[in-house]
Design a protein around this motif. Structure first.
Motif, PDB file in Angstrom:
ATOM      1  N   ALA A  37      17.454  56.558  45.495  1.00 25.82           N
ATOM      2  CA  ALA A  37      19.038  57.123  45.859  1.00 25.82           C
ATOM      3  C   ALA A  37      19.853  55.983  45.513  1.00 25.82           C
ATOM      4  O   ALA A  37      20.820  56.099  44.846  1.00 25.82           O
ATOM      5  N   PRO A  38      19.659  54.852  46.178  1.00 22.83           N
ATOM      6  CA  PRO A  38      20.786  53.610  46.125  1.00 22.83           C
ATOM      7  C   PRO A  38      20.984  53.351  44.666  1.00 22.83           C
ATOM      8  O   PRO A  38      21.946  52.929  44.429  1.00 22.83           O
ATOM      9  N   SER A  39      19.584  53.154  44.071  1.00 21.19           N
ATOM     10  CA  SER A  39      20.003  52.645  42.509  1.00 21.19           C
ATOM     11  C   SER A  39      20.971  53.606  41.761  1.00 21.19           C
ATOM     12  O   SER A  39      21.794  53.293  40.970  1.00 21.19           O
ATOM     13  N   ALA A  41      23.261  55.873  42.784  1.00 24.11           N
ATOM     14  CA  ALA A  41      24.647  55.334  43.533  1.00 24.11           C
ATOM     15  C   ALA A  41      25.212  54.228  42.824  1.00 24.11           C
ATOM     16  O   ALA A  41      26.365  54.286  42.437  1.00 24.11           O
ATOM     17  N   GLU A  42      24.328  53.067  42.781  1.00 30.43           N
ATOM     18  CA  GLU A  42      25.013  51.967  42.169  1.00 30.43           C
ATOM     19  C   GLU A  42      25.224  51.810  40.703  1.00 30.43           C
ATOM     20  O   GLU A  42      26.218  51.392  40.349  1.00 30.43           O
ATOM     21  N   CYS A  65      12.521  64.670  44.652  1.00 32.28           N
ATOM     22  CA  CYS A  65      13.970  64.596  45.283  1.00 32.28           C
ATOM     23  C   CYS A  65      13.754  64.926  46.417  1.00 32.28           C
ATOM     24  O   CYS A  65      13.552  66.088  46.837  1.00 32.28           O
ATOM     25  N   SER A  68      17.284  62.207  50.805  1.00 28.55           N
ATOM     26  CA  SER A  68      18.370  61.282  50.259  1.00 28.55           C
ATOM     27  C   SER A  68      18.877  61.283  48.852  1.00 28.55           C
ATOM     28  O   SER A  68      20.059  60.985  48.665  1.00 28.55           O
ATOM     29  N   GLY A  69      17.980  61.581  48.180  1.00 24.50           N
ATOM     30  CA  GLY A  69      18.463  61.976  46.941  1.00 24.50           C
ATOM     31  C   GLY A  69      19.361  62.924  46.455  1.00 24.50           C
ATOM     32  O   GLY A  69      20.373  63.021  45.850  1.00 24.50           O
ATOM     33  N   ASN A  71      21.512  63.949  48.886  1.00 26.65           N
ATOM     34  CA  ASN A  71      22.842  63.333  49.503  1.00 26.65           C
ATOM     35  C   ASN A  71      23.721  62.497  48.581  1.00 26.65           C
ATOM     36  O   ASN A  71      24.852  62.581  48.469  1.00 26.65           O
ATOM     37  N   THR A  72      22.819  61.859  47.827  1.00 34.99           N
ATOM     38  CA  THR A  72      23.434  60.887  46.689  1.00 34.99           C
ATOM     39  C   THR A  72      24.052  61.720  45.364  1.00 34.99           C
ATOM     40  O   THR A  72      25.071  61.625  45.189  1.00 34.99           O
ATOM     41  N   SER A  75      27.336  63.384  47.101  1.00 30.62           N
ATOM     42  CA  SER A  75      28.185  62.479  47.030  1.00 30.62           C
ATOM     43  C   SER A  75      28.668  61.998  45.971  1.00 30.62           C
ATOM     44  O   SER A  75      29.867  61.665  45.688  1.00 30.62           O
ATOM     45  N   LEU A  76      28.003  61.942  44.661  1.00 30.99           N
ATOM     46  CA  LEU A  76      28.418  61.454  43.312  1.00 30.99           C
ATOM     47  C   LEU A  76      29.397  62.646  42.935  1.00 30.99           C
ATOM     48  O   LEU A  76      30.486  62.463  42.226  1.00 30.99           O
TER      49      LEU A  76
END
Length: 126
Positions: A37-39, A41-42, A65, A68-69, A71-72, A75-76
């Protein structure tokens, strides 16, 4: 690891002018979880900040998924709305569709198939 999360851009520049503004396409594959997920978002954050009017996330290759996925993705979506952009989930895999149904978030996202993503991304927004 075969299921490790990976993403790539569909087009040469990552964004293109389609008459309605810039459109960026990210192809996702593997597990969209606490590690992956952080990848996402980044990679997606700068595209929204750089003026992409439509961000298409091709989810066909997502094998798993978790929260965390999700939530990303949520958020997006919020970031896209705040910046006046659109977030499209294109070709979600069965695991992504299942999670969206379980969490009652399928109506929160604009889910399209690949053909609609290209056509819809270039259509004027109302």
């Amino acid at each position: 690891m075969e299921d490790r999360f990976w993403l790539g851009r569909e087009d040469d520049e990552g964004a293109r002018d389609d008459g309605a503004g810039a459109r960026a396409v990210l192809r996702l594959s593997g597990e969209l979880d606490l590690e992956g997920a952080p990848s996402l978002a980044e990679a997606a954050g700068p595209l929204l900040r750089d003026g992409s009017r439509t961000l298409v996330l091709d989810c066909h290759g997502v094998t798993f998924c978790d929260s965390s996925g999700l939530n990303t993705l949520l958020s997006l979506r919020e970031r896209a709305v705040a910046s006046g952009a659109r977030l499209l989930l294109a070709r979600p895999s069965s695991s992504v569709r299942h999670l969206l149904r379980l969490t009652h978030t399928e109506r929160v996202f604009h889910v399209v198939d690949a053909t609609e993503a290209v056509d819809d991304a270039s259509a004027p927004r109302s």
